[in-house]
Design an enzyme around this catalytic site. Sequence first.
Site, PDB file in Angstrom:
ATOM      1  N   GLU A  42       0.973  -1.747  -0.496  1.00  0.00           N
ATOM      2  CA  GLU A  42      -0.277  -0.156   0.246  1.00  0.00           C
ATOM      3  C   GLU A  42       0.708   1.549  -0.249  1.00  0.00           C
ATOM      4  O   GLU A  42       1.895   1.324   0.540  1.00  0.00           O
ATOM      5  CB  GLU A  42      -1.219   0.431   1.544  1.00  0.00           C
ATOM      6  CG  GLU A  42      -1.621   1.072   1.620  1.00  0.00           C
ATOM      7  CD  GLU A  42      -2.440   1.285   2.869  1.00  0.00           C
ATOM      8  OE1 GLU A  42      -3.209   2.172   3.039  1.00  0.00           O
ATOM      9  OE2 GLU A  42      -1.992   0.615   3.594  1.00  0.00           O
ATOM     10  N   LYS A 115      -9.379   3.265  -1.766  1.00  0.00           N
ATOM     11  CA  LYS A 115      -9.506   2.461  -1.063  1.00  0.00           C
ATOM     12  C   LYS A 115     -10.944   2.938  -0.034  1.00  0.00           C
ATOM     13  O   LYS A 115     -11.562   3.848  -0.407  1.00  0.00           O
ATOM     14  CB  LYS A 115      -8.523   2.788   0.233  1.00  0.00           C
ATOM     15  CG  LYS A 115      -8.566   1.694   1.172  1.00  0.00           C
ATOM     16  CD  LYS A 115      -7.093   2.210   2.448  1.00  0.00           C
ATOM     17  CE  LYS A 115      -6.932   1.591   3.562  1.00  0.00           C
ATOM     18  NZ  LYS A 115      -5.855   1.608   4.553  1.00  0.00           N
ATOM     19  N   CYS A 152      -5.746  -3.482   1.980  1.00  0.00           N
ATOM     20  CA  CYS A 152      -5.060  -2.937   3.711  1.00  0.00           C
ATOM     21  C   CYS A 152      -6.743  -3.531   4.929  1.00  0.00           C
ATOM     22  O   CYS A 152      -7.533  -4.431   4.877  1.00  0.00           O
ATOM     23  CB  CYS A 152      -4.333  -2.273   4.125  1.00  0.00           C
ATOM     24  SG  CYS A 152      -3.627  -2.413   5.265  1.00  0.00           S
ATOM     25  N   LYS A 191       0.281  -9.731  16.525  1.00  0.00           N
ATOM     26  CA  LYS A 191      -0.757  -8.208  15.219  1.00  0.00           C
ATOM     27  C   LYS A 191      -0.459  -9.786  13.919  1.00  0.00           C
ATOM     28  O   LYS A 191      -1.585  -9.657  12.971  1.00  0.00           O
ATOM     29  CB  LYS A 191       0.222  -7.225  15.262  1.00  0.00           C
ATOM     30  CG  LYS A 191      -0.694  -6.298  13.566  1.00  0.00           C
ATOM     31  CD  LYS A 191      -1.669  -5.716  13.846  1.00  0.00           C
ATOM     32  CE  LYS A 191      -2.677  -5.218  12.926  1.00  0.00           C
ATOM     33  NZ  LYS A 191      -2.108  -4.094  12.275  1.00  0.00           N
ATOM     34  N   GLY A 306      24.359   2.035  35.444  1.00  0.00           N
ATOM     35  CA  GLY A 306      24.107   1.269  35.838  1.00  0.00           C
ATOM     36  C   GLY A 306      22.933   0.203  35.935  1.00  0.00           C
ATOM     37  O   GLY A 306      23.096  -0.953  36.552  1.00  0.00           O
ATOM     38  N   ASP A 309      17.090  -0.476  32.225  1.00  0.00           N
ATOM     39  CA  ASP A 309      16.929   0.578  31.492  1.00  0.00           C
ATOM     40  C   ASP A 309      18.109   0.781  30.565  1.00  0.00           C
ATOM     41  O   ASP A 309      18.061   0.208  29.533  1.00  0.00           O
ATOM     42  CB  ASP A 309      15.989   1.611  31.786  1.00  0.00           C
ATOM     43  CG  ASP A 309      15.404   0.647  33.055  1.00  0.00           C
ATOM     44  OD1 ASP A 309      14.247   0.746  32.298  1.00  0.00           O
ATOM     45  OD2 ASP A 309      14.895   1.338  33.886  1.00  0.00           O
ATOM     46  N   SER A 310      18.397   1.615  30.783  1.00  0.00           N
ATOM     47  CA  SER A 310      20.606   2.399  29.984  1.00  0.00           C
ATOM     48  C   SER A 310      20.353   1.112  29.653  1.00  0.00           C
ATOM     49  O   SER A 310      21.463   0.793  28.525  1.00  0.00           O
ATOM     50  CB  SER A 310      20.699   3.397  31.075  1.00  0.00           C
ATOM     51  OG  SER A 310      21.928   2.708  31.894  1.00  0.00           O
ATOM     52  N   ASN A 386      16.053  16.471  40.693  1.00  0.00           N
ATOM     53  CA  ASN A 386      15.553  16.817  38.825  1.00  0.00           C
ATOM     54  C   ASN A 386      16.554  17.904  38.360  1.00  0.00           C
ATOM     55  O   ASN A 386      17.316  17.790  37.396  1.00  0.00           O
ATOM     56  CB  ASN A 386      14.658  17.390  38.645  1.00  0.00           C
ATOM     57  CG  ASN A 386      13.078  16.541  39.196  1.00  0.00           C
ATOM     58  OD1 ASN A 386      13.171  15.112  38.894  1.00  0.00           O
ATOM     59  ND2 ASN A 386      12.146  17.358  39.768  1.00  0.00           N
ATOM     60  N   THR A 410      16.153   6.527  27.371  1.00  0.00           N
ATOM     61  CA  THR A 410      15.739   5.153  28.760  1.00  0.00           C
ATOM     62  C   THR A 410      14.742   4.493  28.979  1.00  0.00           C
ATOM     63  O   THR A 410      14.759   3.798  30.129  1.00  0.00           O
ATOM     64  CB  THR A 410      17.020   4.747  28.670  1.00  0.00           C
ATOM     65  OG1 THR A 410      16.738   5.949  30.028  1.00  0.00           O
ATOM     66  CG2 THR A 410      18.424   4.684  28.556  1.00  0.00           C
TER      67      THR A 410
END
Length: 567
Positions: A42, A115, A152, A191, A306, A309-310, A386, A410
């Site tokens: 598509e 479509k 689609c 999916k 450390g 996530d990172s 922060n 991250t």
Amino acid sequence: MFRITLAQINPMVGDMQGNLALMREAAAKAAAEGARMVVFPELSLTGYYPGDLLDEEGFLDAVDAALAEALAATRATPGLHWVIGAPLRRSGPGKAIENALLVLQDGEERLRYAKQLLPTYNIFDERRHFEPGPDVARVLRIDDVRIGFLICEDGWNDDGADYAVNPFLRLADAAPDLVVSINASPSHVGKREQRHQLFAAAARRNGLPLLYVNQVGGQDQLVFDGASFAVTPEEGVVFEARRFVPDTVTIGFAAGRFLDAQGRAPAKPPVEGLARMAFYHQQIVLGLSDYARRCGFRRAVVGSSGGIDSALTLALAAEALGPENVVGITMPSRFSSSGSVDDSVALCEALGVQLLTHPIREIVAEFERGFAAATGVAAQGLTLENLQARVRGTILMEYSNAHGHLLLTTGNKSEISVGYCTLYGDTNGGLGLIGDLYKTEVFALAREVNEAAGRVLIPLAIIDKEPSAELAPGQRDTDSLPPYPVLDDILKLLIEGRRLGAEEWAEAHARVAALRATPEGEALVARIHKLVARNEYKRRQAPPILRLRPRAFGSGRQMPIAARHVF
């Protein structure tokens, strides 16, 4: 035997010359293999989805020019029918453009279909730009095969639940021998199986074999997984192209059956696709590699704390871009543990990634002194926490500016949901790789990365340690949040709800129902709901996130910032 080539290409939005080059290459291969038709995804001429580029002056002129080139290119493959997707001008009331399918052969247009069903849910907004096509079926005879066409979404309403019009039913009335559907179907967990179930049911209900050709590649937040397939009414899915890579493959069709190059039944694909963590792994790597390439980045930089996530972000970036193209920066403060710095060193050594050290202790102290002198108030508590995050974010952006690296943020979905992140600090960056993974999934994917590599890339000390932002003495994530397994169940129901797979929904629903059976649990659920609502303003300013699940932050979840929420 009628031969058809599935051209599962990786087009780039707006790069019509590059997309044409991919088409020419696939068409040449199709012609060499004796195909009578080559099918592209598509909007393959422009890439999916052009968005408001469609409104830009000159864009449709460029489409017209590229379409003329495509017509001319078909003369180089005599007898081969090219099925392409493109936005085309239209006349009459309504929007001035339609999302169209064209069949081109030997320099001529043989068929045009617009479509009919234009999705406007979740990540989609096609009705913003396109006018729906008329409620008609389009069928073309090539040799002795009558072929009907869909685009689609036209094939996703065969049960009639979502739209008043059912293009599949109308096409069945025209009684083609074969249906060809061109698609740009973004990928998320589950999916592939959803497509298989839906189109197998539609083929069975209408008695029609179908060929489904999908796009592959990353485009902004979206990743398209390819996995084009063929389905018959009797057997369901009988063929599947490769997943997460371009694939140009020719198959045969005769007497309602699909055949391989030797005229035999192709090998049926497994019912179950990739395991969930393997799916996340491949989707993120493809999404990052295409995002970086298309935005002009060769290298990336990540702040290395450390923590898990990172560490996971660095490992995925090293795989997608090559470890030599990734830089980690550790920025210890007076609250950083020696173990976190040592873990960053061990991680980057295992990955082969360069690690730079940029302590922030003195920088933060200077900010503290300046703030106290100017305001008479000491920076402490949340202000100081922060401040450290923002100093780190500034250093990372400084490195990005100086060296041209893409800064990867991250944050994970659990923390982003409740605002456990700092604007202009750890939210700095150009792309989030794990922002659609709940924290419990982050740990699981880290283990999968090690397993896939056959060795420890992410040290077990990082995976096993208790999560902490290390912005205050002895700080732990559980000081501010419930345990992540509890938090994630609450968030899944709130953010994704019935979009979850049946099993995942049932598990989360049962656990949250048990939690809500106590006054303390009910209060916790209410607090989490308020945190999610209150922090929409942060998510609105955050970098784009690679979409992995049915409902991701970004265009897939459009919520007001200033609103009264009913919980």
